[in-house]
Design a protein around this motif. Structure first.
Motif, PDB file in Angstrom:
ATOM      1  N   HIS A 200      38.923  28.827  48.518  1.00 26.65           N
ATOM      2  CA  HIS A 200      39.152  29.966  49.144  1.00 26.65           C
ATOM      3  C   HIS A 200      39.817  30.316  50.562  1.00 26.65           C
ATOM      4  CE1 HIS A 200      37.033  31.788  45.787  1.00 26.65           C
ATOM      5  NE2 HIS A 200      36.397  30.225  45.766  1.00 26.65           N
ATOM      6  N   GLY A 230      38.359  33.015  39.106  1.00 24.56           N
ATOM      7  CA  GLY A 230      37.723  33.406  39.157  1.00 24.56           C
ATOM      8  C   GLY A 230      36.909  32.749  37.852  1.00 24.56           C
ATOM      9  N   THR A 232      36.167  29.327  38.730  1.00 26.93           N
ATOM     10  CA  THR A 232      34.912  28.516  39.454  1.00 26.93           C
ATOM     11  C   THR A 232      33.934  29.119  40.079  1.00 26.93           C
ATOM     12  OG1 THR A 232      37.048  26.758  39.546  1.00 26.93           O
ATOM     13  CG2 THR A 232      35.054  26.192  41.652  1.00 26.93           C
ATOM     14  N   LEU A 233      34.331  30.262  40.468  1.00 23.82           N
ATOM     15  CA  LEU A 233      32.885  31.091  41.453  1.00 23.82           C
ATOM     16  C   LEU A 233      33.661  32.128  41.152  1.00 23.82           C
ATOM     17  CD1 LEU A 233      32.729  28.906  44.719  1.00 23.82           C
ATOM     18  CD2 LEU A 233      31.253  29.142  43.233  1.00 23.82           C
ATOM     19  N   HIS A 234      32.497  33.652  40.489  1.00 20.65           N
ATOM     20  CA  HIS A 234      32.547  34.686  39.659  1.00 20.65           C
ATOM     21  C   HIS A 234      32.480  34.788  41.551  1.00 20.65           C
ATOM     22  CE1 HIS A 234      31.781  38.475  38.609  1.00 20.65           C
ATOM     23  NE2 HIS A 234      32.789  38.277  37.174  1.00 20.65           N
ATOM     24  N   LYS A 235      33.066  36.420  41.103  1.00 18.59           N
ATOM     25  CA  LYS A 235      32.869  37.097  42.799  1.00 18.59           C
ATOM     26  C   LYS A 235      31.415  37.741  42.877  1.00 18.59           C
ATOM     27  CE  LYS A 235      33.869  41.493  41.192  1.00 18.59           C
ATOM     28  NZ  LYS A 235      34.992  42.613  40.331  1.00 18.59           N
ATOM     29  N   ASN A 237      29.448  35.703  42.931  1.00 17.79           N
ATOM     30  CA  ASN A 237      28.494  34.636  43.012  1.00 17.79           C
ATOM     31  C   ASN A 237      27.871  34.707  44.606  1.00 17.79           C
ATOM     32  OD1 ASN A 237      27.612  30.701  43.567  1.00 17.79           O
ATOM     33  ND2 ASN A 237      28.510  30.949  41.753  1.00 17.79           N
ATOM     34  N   ARG A 239      27.842  31.785  46.488  1.00 17.63           N
ATOM     35  CA  ARG A 239      28.675  30.924  47.184  1.00 17.63           C
ATOM     36  C   ARG A 239      29.318  31.384  47.779  1.00 17.63           C
ATOM     37  NH1 ARG A 239      29.206  25.768  50.241  1.00 17.63           N
ATOM     38  NH2 ARG A 239      30.654  24.546  49.507  1.00 17.63           N
ATOM     39  N   LYS A 240      30.947  32.259  46.424  1.00 21.38           N
ATOM     40  CA  LYS A 240      31.088  32.298  46.517  1.00 21.38           C
ATOM     41  C   LYS A 240      32.109  33.178  48.067  1.00 21.38           C
ATOM     42  CE  LYS A 240      35.593  34.464  45.157  1.00 21.38           C
ATOM     43  NZ  LYS A 240      36.349  34.188  43.362  1.00 21.38           N
ATOM     44  N   THR A 241      30.414  34.161  48.117  1.00 20.23           N
ATOM     45  CA  THR A 241      30.561  35.372  49.474  1.00 20.23           C
ATOM     46  C   THR A 241      30.880  34.537  50.575  1.00 20.23           C
ATOM     47  OG1 THR A 241      29.473  37.057  48.265  1.00 20.23           O
ATOM     48  CG2 THR A 241      29.261  36.921  50.399  1.00 20.23           C
ATOM     49  N   ASN A 244      34.649  32.869  51.173  1.00 18.17           N
ATOM     50  CA  ASN A 244      35.170  34.418  52.075  1.00 18.17           C
ATOM     51  C   ASN A 244      35.003  34.292  53.651  1.00 18.17           C
ATOM     52  OD1 ASN A 244      36.985  34.246  49.289  1.00 18.17           O
ATOM     53  ND2 ASN A 244      35.594  35.786  48.856  1.00 18.17           N
ATOM     54  N   ASP A 287      23.376  37.577  49.032  1.00 20.08           N
ATOM     55  CA  ASP A 287      24.425  37.936  49.603  1.00 20.08           C
ATOM     56  C   ASP A 287      25.025  37.967  51.033  1.00 20.08           C
ATOM     57  OD1 ASP A 287      26.615  37.218  47.015  1.00 20.08           O
ATOM     58  OD2 ASP A 287      26.157  38.991  46.463  1.00 20.08           O
TER      59      ASP A 287
END
Length: 350
Positions: A200, A230, A232-235, A237, A239-241, A244, A287
């Motif tokens: 990311h 998305g 690998t990591l859905h929005k 998730n 972990r994505k937050t 980012n 999140d």
């Protein structure tokens, strides 16, 4: 992809997969060359390691009759390259006939251009959705004055339908890592992707460094690919937050001009806290906690980010960089209700 690769040499980097994908590749696509990594290095480190191997696999660009001495570990690398260009292409991208040629011709026509991307649309079985731009890249990447990324065809989560409005080639702030053509020499001179990002915003960081080093980054709407996104990591998730927000802070800290850095960092931290409190009030505690961790981990590694900033010094102010909106995208989107790129003030776009 094999059918539409326009004579390119295709490599697949296997990030220590545990299924039968390597065997399937060898059986079904023997013409594809494999780079096997011993460990799962993530997106950024995986690409860096794979392209370091690929670098020594191809013929010499300038002196094909010579044999390149590959340096031993710890020695300086030899300033020769097996391939003139690399294409970073995600495994969830569907290419189309002729997708590579316009980009390659663009780089051949202008030695200042170090990277470019095609038009990115959504991969979907639904025809209406396939006409929509895709989040990661769309019609070319931009930044606002605080370093928030957006695209022609995508502001935050609002996607436009492609009607040909962004077919023109033009310089931009960043090209998507889902499908990016980049000069091999520029890639290696700038150290590839920021390995600590894991995933990311790594392509935005690379393109920002390219501009600071005097290169240009372009978009070419004459070619189209389709991206799942998305995978690998859905929005949703956390972990994505986390990635980012942590990478967003590191991105602006590493690359913002010294005169603009204090104001940009104060504004970004404040807006991050607004976002965190909003998520908390909505009940998205995971999140909210991810943003707290992102800020803590950014501060904990501040000495590393400072060293990277010194290694590749920021030389350009926001007004001197291409693809920058001289204003706040957050205010334009949430405060003024602007949902399309064409609604932004063109006089404030560089």
């Amino acid at each position: 992809m094999v059918a539409h690769s326009d004579g390119a040499t295709i490599f697949v980097a296997d990030n220590a997969s545990t299924d039968d994908s390597v065997a399937l590749l060898a059986r079904e696509f023997p013409q594809v060359r494999l780079v096997q990594l011993a460990d799962n290095l993530g997106f950024c480190r995986g690409y860096n390691a794979a392209l370091e191997d690929v670098r020594w696999e191809g013929p010499l660009v300038d002196r094909p009759e010579q044999v390149r001495p590959r340096p031993e570990r710890g020695q300086d690398w030899v300033d020769v390259f097996g391939f003139k260009y690399y294409v970073l292409l995600n495994s969830d991208v569907e290419v189309t006939p002729g997708w590579l040629l316009p980009q390659r011709e663009l780089l051949e026509s202008n030695p200042r251009i170090a990277a470019c991307q095609p038009k990115i649309r959504q991969h979907s079985p639904v025809p209406e959705q396939r006409r929509q731009f895709e989040y990661a890249g769309a019609g070319g990447g931009y930044l606002d004055q605080l370093g928030y990324p957006f695209c022609r065809g995508r502001l935050f989560d609002t996607l436009e339908t492609d009607t040909g409005q962004y077919d023109d080639p033009r310089p931009v702030a960043w090209a998507t890592g889902a499908c990016m053509l980049v000069r091999a020499r520029a890639w290696h001179e700038l150290g590839g992707l920021e390995s600590t990002f894991f995933a990311h915003m790594e392509e935005i960081d690379l393109c920002w460094r390219l501009q600071n080093a005097g290169h240009e980054v372009w978009y070419h709407g004459g070619a189209t690919v389709f991206h799942v996104g998305g995978g690998t990591l859905h929005k949703s998730n956390p972990r994505k937050t986390y990635l980012n927000f942590r990478n967003g802070l590191a991105l602006v800290y590493k690359n913002t001009h010294p005169a603009e850095l204090p104001g940009v960092m104060i504004s970004r931290v404040a807006l991050d806290w607004v976002a965190a409190l909003r998520l908390l009030l909505q009940g998205a505690t995971s999140d909210f906690q991810a943003i707290l961790r992102a800020h803590w981990h950014f501060v904990r590694r501040l000495s590393y980010w400072r060293a990277q900033r010194q290694k590749f010094p920021p030389r350009l102010r926001a007004a001197e960089r291409t693809g920058v909106f001289q204003g706040s995208l957050v205010w334009a989107y949430f405060g003024q209700g602007k949902r399309q790129f064409s609604e932004l003030d063109p006089e404030r776009l560089s």
